[in-house]
Write a protein that holds these residues in place. Structure first.
Motif, PDB file in Angstrom:
ATOM      1  N   GLY A 147      -0.956   3.875  -4.980  1.00  0.00           N
ATOM      2  CA  GLY A 147      -0.322   2.866  -4.131  1.00  0.00           C
ATOM      3  C   GLY A 147      -1.223   1.651  -3.977  1.00  0.00           C
ATOM      4  O   GLY A 147      -0.768   0.507  -4.057  1.00  0.00           O
ATOM      5  N   PHE A 148      -2.524   1.899  -3.791  1.00  0.00           N
ATOM      6  CA  PHE A 148      -3.484   0.799  -3.696  1.00  0.00           C
ATOM      7  C   PHE A 148      -3.732   0.162  -5.054  1.00  0.00           C
ATOM      8  O   PHE A 148      -3.780  -1.059  -5.180  1.00  0.00           O
ATOM      9  N   TYR A 149      -3.917   0.962  -6.097  1.00  0.00           N
ATOM     10  CA  TYR A 149      -4.234   0.436  -7.426  1.00  0.00           C
ATOM     11  C   TYR A 149      -3.086  -0.384  -8.010  1.00  0.00           C
ATOM     12  O   TYR A 149      -3.310  -1.371  -8.686  1.00  0.00           O
ATOM     13  N   GLU A 150      -1.850   0.061  -7.780  1.00  0.00           N
ATOM     14  CA  GLU A 150      -0.677  -0.575  -8.389  1.00  0.00           C
ATOM     15  C   GLU A 150       0.018  -1.554  -7.447  1.00  0.00           C
ATOM     16  O   GLU A 150       0.915  -2.284  -7.878  1.00  0.00           O
ATOM     17  N   GLY A 151      -0.354  -1.523  -6.177  1.00  0.00           N
ATOM     18  CA  GLY A 151       0.350  -2.349  -5.202  1.00  0.00           C
ATOM     19  C   GLY A 151       1.737  -1.806  -4.903  1.00  0.00           C
ATOM     20  O   GLY A 151       2.663  -2.549  -4.610  1.00  0.00           O
ATOM     21  N   ASP A 152       1.877  -0.493  -4.957  1.00  0.00           N
ATOM     22  CA  ASP A 152       3.169   0.173  -4.795  1.00  0.00           C
ATOM     23  C   ASP A 152       3.278   0.781  -3.393  1.00  0.00           C
ATOM     24  O   ASP A 152       2.784   1.876  -3.142  1.00  0.00           O
ATOM     25  N   THR A 153       3.916   0.054  -2.478  1.00  0.00           N
ATOM     26  CA  THR A 153       4.025   0.529  -1.099  1.00  0.00           C
ATOM     27  C   THR A 153       4.901   1.774  -0.980  1.00  0.00           C
ATOM     28  O   THR A 153       4.726   2.546  -0.037  1.00  0.00           O
ATOM     29  N   SER A 154       5.814   1.988  -1.923  1.00  0.00           N
ATOM     30  CA  SER A 154       6.650   3.195  -1.847  1.00  0.00           C
ATOM     31  C   SER A 154       5.783   4.452  -1.992  1.00  0.00           C
ATOM     32  O   SER A 154       6.071   5.479  -1.368  1.00  0.00           O
ATOM     33  N   LYS A 155       4.720   4.380  -2.777  1.00  0.00           N
ATOM     34  CA  LYS A 155       3.812   5.528  -2.915  1.00  0.00           C
ATOM     35  C   LYS A 155       3.039   5.763  -1.622  1.00  0.00           C
ATOM     36  O   LYS A 155       2.784   6.908  -1.254  1.00  0.00           O
ATOM     37  N   LEU A 156       2.674   4.688  -0.931  1.00  0.00           N
ATOM     38  CA  LEU A 156       1.988   4.851   0.351  1.00  0.00           C
ATOM     39  C   LEU A 156       2.941   5.433   1.392  1.00  0.00           C
ATOM     40  O   LEU A 156       2.557   6.328   2.154  1.00  0.00           O
ATOM     41  N   HIS A 157       4.166   4.958   1.423  1.00  0.00           N
ATOM     42  CA  HIS A 157       5.157   5.517   2.348  1.00  0.00           C
ATOM     43  C   HIS A 157       5.378   7.002   2.075  1.00  0.00           C
ATOM     44  O   HIS A 157       5.557   7.786   3.017  1.00  0.00           O
ATOM     45  N   ARG A 158       5.382   7.381   0.824  1.00  0.00           N
ATOM     46  CA  ARG A 158       5.632   8.769   0.438  1.00  0.00           C
ATOM     47  C   ARG A 158       4.458   9.683   0.803  1.00  0.00           C
ATOM     48  O   ARG A 158       4.659  10.853   1.131  1.00  0.00           O
ATOM     49  N   SER A 159       3.235   9.171   0.791  1.00  0.00           N
ATOM     50  CA  SER A 159       2.061  10.045   0.910  1.00  0.00           C
ATOM     51  C   SER A 159       1.266   9.922   2.205  1.00  0.00           C
ATOM     52  O   SER A 159       0.426  10.779   2.475  1.00  0.00           O
ATOM     53  N   VAL A 160       1.520   8.893   2.997  1.00  0.00           N
ATOM     54  CA  VAL A 160       0.691   8.642   4.176  1.00  0.00           C
ATOM     55  C   VAL A 160       1.550   8.673   5.441  1.00  0.00           C
ATOM     56  O   VAL A 160       2.600   8.038   5.500  1.00  0.00           O
ATOM     57  N   LEU A 161       1.081   9.391   6.429  1.00  0.00           N
ATOM     58  CA  LEU A 161       1.731   9.426   7.731  1.00  0.00           C
ATOM     59  C   LEU A 161       1.550   8.064   8.393  1.00  0.00           C
ATOM     60  O   LEU A 161       0.441   7.534   8.404  1.00  0.00           O
ATOM     61  N   PRO A 162       2.604   7.459   8.929  1.00  0.00           N
ATOM     62  CA  PRO A 162       2.450   6.138   9.565  1.00  0.00           C
ATOM     63  C   PRO A 162       1.414   6.110  10.691  1.00  0.00           C
ATOM     64  O   PRO A 162       0.829   5.067  10.953  1.00  0.00           O
ATOM     65  N   GLU A 163       1.153   7.249  11.317  1.00  0.00           N
ATOM     66  CA  GLU A 163       0.153   7.321  12.382  1.00  0.00           C
ATOM     67  C   GLU A 163      -1.243   7.638  11.845  1.00  0.00           C
ATOM     68  O   GLU A 163      -2.127   8.039  12.604  1.00  0.00           O
ATOM     69  N   VAL A 164      -1.456   7.452  10.567  1.00  0.00           N
ATOM     70  CA  VAL A 164      -2.722   7.777   9.915  1.00  0.00           C
ATOM     71  C   VAL A 164      -3.907   7.141  10.645  1.00  0.00           C
ATOM     72  O   VAL A 164      -3.784   6.054  11.220  1.00  0.00           O
ATOM     73  N   GLN A 165      -5.024   7.837  10.614  1.00  0.00           N
ATOM     74  CA  GLN A 165      -6.280   7.285  11.111  1.00  0.00           C
ATOM     75  C   GLN A 165      -7.214   7.157   9.915  1.00  0.00           C
ATOM     76  O   GLN A 165      -7.596   8.165   9.318  1.00  0.00           O
ATOM     77  N   LYS A 166      -7.525   5.920   9.569  1.00  0.00           N
ATOM     78  CA  LYS A 166      -8.423   5.669   8.438  1.00  0.00           C
ATOM     79  C   LYS A 166      -9.590   4.836   8.950  1.00  0.00           C
ATOM     80  O   LYS A 166      -9.397   3.834   9.642  1.00  0.00           O
TER      81      LYS A 166
END
Length: 142
Positions: free
Chosen positions: A35-54
């Motif tokens: 998602g970061f490498y390709e700029g693909d937000t759909s991959k981030l939506h699919r793999s990351v909880l919106p309440e993520v703590q990073k």
């Protein structure tokens, strides 16, 4: 003979389940980095909880000290969109996933990417693996 056959069948099912779980966890971590490498937000939506703590530690320009910085889900999406505008990261950029532990509801993984190392905690939500927490740092000076 029947007991032995039943035992073998149970073990085969357990191994298949474990292998599928591991593949699903690895896919979630790959979706995150891609998602970061390709700029693909759909991959981030699919793999990351919106309440993520990073939270991450990046090396300052003096290359000797680190500074810390949080990153919200919204900031992740904005970063991915900026990558999409300027072009994807090189296909040779590292994206090594090491599964540290996979259980039926929680998992831990280590990701090596161009920006450094991420330690990732995942949980299963509605049957799908999602990244809940990320702690990262820039590559150490050797």
């Amino acid at each position: 003979m029947l007991k032995q056959t039943t035992l073998m069948l149970v073990l085969a099912c357990c191994c298949t389940f474990a292998t599928a779980q591991e593949a699903d966890v690895e896919r979630a971590v790959l979706d995150y980095v891609e998602g970061f490498y390709e700029g693909d937000t759909s991959k981030l939506h699919r793999s990351v909880l919106p309440e993520v703590q990073k939270y991450g530690y990046y090396r300052l320009k003096d290359k000797k000290t680190y500074a810390g910085e949080p990153m919200s889900f919204e900031q992740m999406l904005k970063y991915a969109l900026s990558v999409k505008k300027r072009g994807p990261v090189s296909p040779e950029a590292p994206k090594k996933v090491e599964l540290l532990d996979v259980q039926d509801q929680t998992a831990a993984a280590k990701l090596t990417a161009w920006w450094g190392t991420d330690y990732i905690l995942l949980g299963k939500y509605d049957g799908k693996w999602k990244i809940v927490q990320v702690l990262w740092q820039s590559p150490p000076t050797s």
